[in-house]
Design an enzyme around this catalytic site. Structure first.
Site, PDB file in Angstrom:
ATOM      1  N   ASN A 135       0.867  -1.185   0.000  1.00  0.00           N
ATOM      2  CA  ASN A 135       0.000   0.000   0.000  1.00  0.00           C
ATOM      3  C   ASN A 135       0.902   1.234   0.000  1.00  0.00           C
ATOM      4  OD1 ASN A 135      -1.822   2.029   0.498  1.00  0.00           O
ATOM      5  ND2 ASN A 135      -2.273   1.407   2.612  1.00  0.00           N
TER       6      ASN A 135
ATOM      7  N   LYS B  41       0.085   4.285  -0.267  1.00  0.00           N
ATOM      8  CA  LYS B  41      -0.561   5.453   0.351  1.00  0.00           C
ATOM      9  C   LYS B  41      -0.388   6.704  -0.542  1.00  0.00           C
ATOM     10  CE  LYS B  41       0.311   3.310   4.770  1.00  0.00           C
ATOM     11  NZ  LYS B  41       0.081   3.378   6.193  1.00  0.00           N
TER      12      LYS B  41
ATOM     13  N   HIS C 185      -9.578   0.678   5.060  1.00  0.00           N
ATOM     14  CA  HIS C 185      -8.294   0.913   5.722  1.00  0.00           C
ATOM     15  C   HIS C 185      -8.508   1.877   6.891  1.00  0.00           C
ATOM     16  CE1 HIS C 185      -4.171   2.175   6.404  1.00  0.00           C
ATOM     17  NE2 HIS C 185      -3.797   1.097   5.739  1.00  0.00           N
TER      18      HIS C 185
ATOM     19  N   GLU D 268      -6.912   4.269   7.829  1.00  0.00           N
ATOM     20  CA  GLU D 268      -6.655   5.665   7.478  1.00  0.00           C
ATOM     21  C   GLU D 268      -7.823   6.282   6.711  1.00  0.00           C
ATOM     22  OE1 GLU D 268      -2.760   5.376   5.725  1.00  0.00           O
ATOM     23  OE2 GLU D 268      -1.883   4.930   7.691  1.00  0.00           O
TER      24      GLU D 268
ATOM     25  N   GLU E  39      -5.344  -5.553  10.558  1.00  0.00           N
ATOM     26  CA  GLU E  39      -4.434  -4.423  10.692  1.00  0.00           C
ATOM     27  C   GLU E  39      -4.694  -3.699  12.009  1.00  0.00           C
ATOM     28  OE1 GLU E  39      -2.440  -3.274   6.892  1.00  0.00           O
ATOM     29  OE2 GLU E  39      -4.059  -1.862   7.201  1.00  0.00           O
TER      30      GLU E  39
ATOM     31  N   GLY F 221       2.179   2.079  10.681  1.00  0.00           N
ATOM     32  CA  GLY F 221       3.087   3.219  10.538  1.00  0.00           C
ATOM     33  C   GLY F 221       3.772   3.628  11.824  1.00  0.00           C
TER      34      GLY F 221
ATOM     35  N   SER G  19       3.347  -2.354  10.264  1.00  0.00           N
ATOM     36  CA  SER G  19       4.803  -2.272  10.441  1.00  0.00           C
ATOM     37  C   SER G  19       5.540  -3.564  10.071  1.00  0.00           C
ATOM     38  CB  SER G  19       5.140  -1.834  11.874  1.00  0.00           C
ATOM     39  OG  SER G  19       4.636  -0.534  12.119  1.00  0.00           O
TER      40      SER G  19
HETATM   41  C1  PEP Z   1      -0.830  -0.134   5.883  1.00  0.00           C
HETATM   42  O1  PEP Z   1      -0.871   1.005   5.460  1.00  0.00           O
HETATM   43  O2  PEP Z   1      -1.743  -0.915   5.586  1.00  0.00           O
HETATM   44  C2  PEP Z   1       0.274  -0.535   6.740  1.00  0.00           C
HETATM   45  C3  PEP Z   1       0.245  -1.720   7.260  1.00  0.00           C
HETATM   46  O3  PEP Z   1       1.266   0.399   6.933  1.00  0.00           O
HETATM   47  P1  PEP Z   1       2.700   0.136   7.605  1.00  0.00           P
HETATM   48  O4  PEP Z   1       3.245  -1.136   7.024  1.00  0.00           O
HETATM   49  O5  PEP Z   1       3.513   1.328   7.270  1.00  0.00           O
HETATM   50  O6  PEP Z   1       2.481  -0.019   9.078  1.00  0.00           O
END
Ligand code: PEP
Length: 268
Positions: A9, A11, A95, A97, A181, A187, A227
């Site tokens: 992803n 973003k 998601h 976000e 998630e 992040g 992460s």
């Molecule tokens: C994500 O945006 O779905 C995600 C898991 O981000 P990150 O790997 O940066 O934590």
């Protein structure tokens, strides 16, 4: 046996030329590994160029969001027909976000989070719409840190899954991917430990089987996201209930992303 899936992803990163350079770096290193499914999810503006770069590759392309209607007066939204036009195979839905549940909102972001406002109802519309148009939804669910501390992880995941899949027929569920998630891990550099991520992914499969029956649930890939990086991928991705990863930050670095794909390789 479910084939492992690693999805990146990107973003709100990567202009067209940057996206092409990144995808070239991935293809050079990964095209010899077709036993793991790989997806990249660029911003809308780079999808066409990335698709073109990937024309001879097994790597698929996903979008990061989608509206649930085909057309209309919805300024700034992207419809399923537009994604089909670009031959997009996957779409991320729900998601954290876009649900406005950022892991650690900055002081600047906190007052405007309501703007994003994704709900279980809008997520449900998007999932149904994506399945109807044969675009595979990557449905994200997960708890905040406060919810985890209060022992509500399993309840949150159950509520989000039940809401998102309301009215979806069991035989449509074969087209679904779910990503666990935890919001606090996105992040932040803080990863859910392997056994706990495995436990929650197992709970997700159990809930899917209650909703859709055992056979569809056995075929749905349940990913972990939060992460994931090269150094922790193998431990997470070798857990029996985890069928791959949704990767944010680390998917912006071709070397890191490819190491994660290697980490997803099932042994033996
Ligand atoms: C994500 O945006 O779905 C995600 C898991 O981000 P990150 O790997 O940066 O934590």
């Amino acid at each position: 046996m479910r084939v492992q899936l690693v999805a990146g992803n990107w973003k709100m990163n990567m202009t067209g030329p940057q996206a092409c350079a990144l995808v070239q770096g991935i293809v050079e290193r990964v095209d010899q590994r077709p036993d793991v499914d790989v997806v990249v999810c660029p911003p809308f503006t780079a999808i066409e160029r990335v698709k073109d770069e990937l024309r001879d590759s097994h790597i698929k392309v996903g979008a990061q969001n989608m509206f649930w209607l085909e057309s209309g007066a919805y300024t700034g939204q992207i419809s399923p027909l537009m994604l089909m036009d670009l031959r997009v195979d996957y779409v991320i839905v729900g998601h954290s976000e876009t649900r406005g549940r950022f892991g650690q909102p900055s002081d600047e972001m906190r007052p405007v989070l309501g703007y994003f406002g994704e709900t279980d109802e809008t997520v449900n519309r998007k999932v149904k719409c994506a399945l109807f148009h044969s675009i595979q939804p990557i449905l994200c669910v997960g708890e905040t840190w406060e919810e985890r501390q209060a022992g509500k992880t399993d309840d949150i995941v159950r509520t989000q899954l039940t809401g998102a899949l309301r009215g979806v027929e069991p035989d449509e569920m074969y087209g679904l991917v779910v990503a666990y998630e935890p919001v606090w891990a996105i992040g932040t550099g803080q990863t859910c430990d392997d056994e706990e991520a495995n436990r929650v992914c197992g709970t997700i499969r159990q809930i899917l089987s209650e909703l859709a029956g055992e056979e569809p649930a056995d075929n749905i890939r349940v990913l972990y996201g939060g992460s994931v990086k090269a150094s922790n991928a193998k431990g997470l991705l070798h857990q029996p209930e985890i069928d791959g990863a949704l990767v944010g930050g680390a998917s912006l670095d071709a070397h890191e992303f490819v190491e994660i794909i290697y980490g997803a390789q099932r042994e033996g």
